[in-house]
Write an enzyme that holds these catalytic residues in place. Sequence first.
Site, PDB file in Angstrom:
ATOM      1  N   LYS A  51      31.000 -35.610 -29.095  1.00 59.43           N
ATOM      2  CA  LYS A  51      32.389 -35.262 -29.405  1.00 59.43           C
ATOM      3  C   LYS A  51      33.323 -36.390 -28.980  1.00 59.43           C
ATOM      4  O   LYS A  51      34.197 -36.812 -29.741  1.00 59.43           O
ATOM      5  CB  LYS A  51      32.763 -33.928 -28.715  1.00 59.43           C
ATOM      6  CG  LYS A  51      32.049 -32.727 -29.346  1.00 59.43           C
ATOM      7  CD  LYS A  51      32.117 -31.461 -28.508  1.00 59.43           C
ATOM      8  CE  LYS A  51      31.310 -30.346 -29.190  1.00 59.43           C
ATOM      9  NZ  LYS A  51      31.251 -29.094 -28.396  1.00 59.43           N
ATOM     10  N   GLN A  95      32.993 -26.724 -22.754  1.00 62.07           N
ATOM     11  CA  GLN A  95      31.679 -26.579 -23.383  1.00 62.07           C
ATOM     12  C   GLN A  95      30.988 -25.307 -22.885  1.00 62.07           C
ATOM     13  O   GLN A  95      30.984 -25.002 -21.697  1.00 62.07           O
ATOM     14  CB  GLN A  95      30.818 -27.821 -23.082  1.00 62.07           C
ATOM     15  CG  GLN A  95      29.499 -27.865 -23.829  1.00 62.07           C
ATOM     16  CD  GLN A  95      29.641 -28.003 -25.340  1.00 62.07           C
ATOM     17  OE1 GLN A  95      30.608 -28.552 -25.848  1.00 62.07           O
ATOM     18  NE2 GLN A  95      28.669 -27.481 -26.059  1.00 62.07           N
ATOM     19  N   ASP A 118      38.586 -24.789 -30.306  1.00 60.80           N
ATOM     20  CA  ASP A 118      37.352 -24.033 -30.536  1.00 60.80           C
ATOM     21  C   ASP A 118      37.621 -22.745 -31.321  1.00 60.80           C
ATOM     22  O   ASP A 118      36.698 -22.169 -31.898  1.00 60.80           O
ATOM     23  CB  ASP A 118      36.731 -23.637 -29.187  1.00 60.80           C
ATOM     24  CG  ASP A 118      35.593 -24.548 -28.759  1.00 60.80           C
ATOM     25  OD1 ASP A 118      34.912 -25.094 -29.651  1.00 60.80           O
ATOM     26  OD2 ASP A 118      35.385 -24.691 -27.540  1.00 60.80           O
TER      27      ASP A 118
HETATM   28  N1  GUN Z   1      28.447 -24.547 -27.319  1.00 62.67           N
HETATM   29  C1  GUN Z   1      27.796 -24.461 -28.494  1.00 62.67           C
HETATM   30  N2  GUN Z   1      28.666 -24.556 -29.523  1.00 62.67           N
HETATM   31  C2  GUN Z   1      29.886 -24.693 -28.963  1.00 62.67           C
HETATM   32  C3  GUN Z   1      31.193 -24.844 -29.507  1.00 62.67           C
HETATM   33  O1  GUN Z   1      31.415 -24.847 -30.723  1.00 62.67           O
HETATM   34  N3  GUN Z   1      32.194 -24.982 -28.606  1.00 62.67           N
HETATM   35  C4  GUN Z   1      31.995 -24.971 -27.270  1.00 62.67           C
HETATM   36  N4  GUN Z   1      33.042 -25.099 -26.463  1.00 62.67           N
HETATM   37  N5  GUN Z   1      30.793 -24.819 -26.739  1.00 62.67           N
HETATM   38  C5  GUN Z   1      29.756 -24.695 -27.585  1.00 62.67           C
END
Ligand code: GUN
Length: 292
Positions: A51, A95, A118
């Site tokens: 990311k 995350q 998110d």
């Molecule tokens: N863990 C797995 N997919 C995601 C996501 O799309 N966002 C976040 N914050 N954590 C994740």
Amino acid sequence: MQLIDGKVVAASVLEECREEIASLKEKGVTPGLAVVLVGEDPASQVYVGSKVKTCAELGMHSQKIVLPASTTQAELLAVVDQLNRDTSIHGILVQSPPPPQIHEEEIIRAIDPRKDVDGFHPENVAKLVLEDPTGFVPCTPAGSMRLLAAAGIATEGAKCVVLGRSMIVGKPMAMLLLAKNANATVTVAHSRSRDLPALCREADILIAAVGRPEMVKADWVKEGAVVIDVGINRVPDPSKKSGFRLTGDVAFDEVAPKCQAITPVPGGVGPMTIAMLMKNTLQAARQLSGLS
Ligand code: GUN
């Protein structure tokens, strides 16, 4: 059988992002994303790294905050509070999954919904249900929808089965397919559903998002169906240097020959998730700057 290449579609989304970033920068706005990782989960480390790297490639501002696995709820709330106030940050992502002492729901509610790229905050969940475009759509289901569109798959009137009911993928995916711009007929199936194989066999479009390696077998899939495999599972593989290989929720080799179209793992939904996160961060930057 059409292989839906997520890397190619993600590249075109990132190209759109590049243009928009240039136009935002002309107006004096550099979009910024903060990614918070608590603990040392190896998969999460990879995702967070990707990311931040993508932000850099696009010329966006990013901040990676890595906190020890022993971080307390109060400490994490303080970090979120600081990011909420930071005007150089338009998107905040913590995350998932966090360590067990962290109450994730409270953390999500603490994020300023205008920065919740998110799309997990209740305000954004509501906006998704209400089809309000000012809300943020969770990245993985948004990316899955974009893959369907890019592959020329019509959802109108289609029977869609979403396998999995998570807040991150299953539920928002069902809402997106049900929305008036998609007009699908949606069934949400899960571990307690009766006769999962028979339910899945009904699907014109099957979205597998359960996190169980190769659970969907050939006899779960109708001839000519479209399959979107959201799973990214690590299974032990001594022949690999890493000691594992990545596999989806779908037994790809036996399912693919039956499909009209299918996404691979890796290289399907995965790259889309990051691309849509960038798009959401640009939306946040625009909205916070009064540019949309
Ligand atoms: N863990 C797995 N997919 C995601 C996501 O799309 N966002 C976040 N914050 N954590 C994740």
